[in-house]
Write a protein that holds these residues in place. Sequence first.
Motif, PDB file in Angstrom:
ATOM      1  N   THR A  48       6.128   3.853   0.951  1.00 47.67           N
ATOM      2  CA  THR A  48       5.319   2.759   0.464  1.00 47.67           C
ATOM      3  C   THR A  48       5.576   1.681   0.833  1.00 47.67           C
ATOM      4  O   THR A  48       6.227   1.794   2.250  1.00 47.67           O
ATOM      5  CB  THR A  48       5.513   2.001  -1.074  1.00 47.67           C
ATOM      6  OG1 THR A  48       6.908   1.175  -1.041  1.00 47.67           O
ATOM      7  CG2 THR A  48       4.993   2.716  -1.889  1.00 47.67           C
ATOM      8  N   THR A 108      -6.389  -3.512   7.269  1.00 46.23           N
ATOM      9  CA  THR A 108      -6.046  -3.832   6.006  1.00 46.23           C
ATOM     10  C   THR A 108      -5.516  -5.306   5.446  1.00 46.23           C
ATOM     11  O   THR A 108      -6.593  -5.725   4.522  1.00 46.23           O
ATOM     12  CB  THR A 108      -5.570  -2.760   4.897  1.00 46.23           C
ATOM     13  OG1 THR A 108      -6.638  -1.091   5.489  1.00 46.23           O
ATOM     14  CG2 THR A 108      -5.465  -2.990   3.710  1.00 46.23           C
ATOM     15  N   TYR A 167      -4.230   0.324   8.796  1.00 50.27           N
ATOM     16  CA  TYR A 167      -3.138  -0.906   8.145  1.00 50.27           C
ATOM     17  C   TYR A 167      -2.964  -2.273   8.260  1.00 50.27           C
ATOM     18  O   TYR A 167      -3.696  -2.796   7.358  1.00 50.27           O
ATOM     19  CB  TYR A 167      -1.820  -0.875   8.233  1.00 50.27           C
ATOM     20  CG  TYR A 167      -1.207   0.972   7.486  1.00 50.27           C
ATOM     21  CD1 TYR A 167      -1.484   1.816   7.252  1.00 50.27           C
ATOM     22  CD2 TYR A 167       0.219   1.867   8.261  1.00 50.27           C
ATOM     23  CE1 TYR A 167      -1.445   3.099   5.919  1.00 50.27           C
ATOM     24  CE2 TYR A 167       0.216   2.995   7.858  1.00 50.27           C
ATOM     25  CZ  TYR A 167      -0.071   3.684   6.409  1.00 50.27           C
ATOM     26  OH  TYR A 167       0.333   4.648   6.885  1.00 50.27           O
ATOM     27  N   ASP A 202       1.002  -1.117   0.077  1.00 47.22           N
ATOM     28  CA  ASP A 202       0.117   0.249  -0.053  1.00 47.22           C
ATOM     29  C   ASP A 202       0.765   1.087  -0.202  1.00 47.22           C
ATOM     30  O   ASP A 202       1.831   1.506   0.263  1.00 47.22           O
ATOM     31  CB  ASP A 202      -0.899  -0.290   1.013  1.00 47.22           C
ATOM     32  CG  ASP A 202      -2.165   0.992   1.634  1.00 47.22           C
ATOM     33  OD1 ASP A 202      -2.235   1.659   0.185  1.00 47.22           O
ATOM     34  OD2 ASP A 202      -2.890   0.802   1.773  1.00 47.22           O
TER      35      ASP A 202
END
Length: 174
Positions: free
Chosen positions: A111, A73, A70, A49
């Motif tokens: 990232t 996810t 995070y 991500d």
Amino acid sequence: MSPWPRQPLAVTRQVGCKGSKFSEICPVNAPLRSDADPRLEDFPYRLSDNVRFADLDPNHHVNNAVYATYFETGRVSLMKDRSYGLMPDGVAWIMVRLDIHFRAELRWPGTIEMGLGVVKFGRTSVTFDQVVFSEGKCVASARSVSVLLDEATRKPTPLTPEILANLQRWMRRG
């Protein structure tokens, strides 16, 4: 290694620690070992991500609350993908625990790589270890517990043999 000191927490106890007098300050947790640093390759479920500008706080690093997103996810991407067979009809997963270890600052732009691995099964629950890596370094790790819920009764329901079998491929290594 985290840039912050790894010192055990201490509290004043009302009943004295083992081998100590009443109301002395006693260590609560042991210091972390250096070999406790996770490796991304030990986590079989992975996804990537972007760090978003909106993830930052006034200190110009990713806000601590964003890490929960995070980790969510990673869990939701795995559990809700019907091809993995972890969501039979009539059940849902709910998270009941999330313990986060913040290991280093994370900044924008960048990232991240997220990893997840199963570490334990309960009667109605699954425990996961999760990590967030940036530029090859673990910036946060977490242990989370999800419970299988019967959608009709809204009560925990036992893991099925099918779910247990389908989770085996996601067991954490190392």
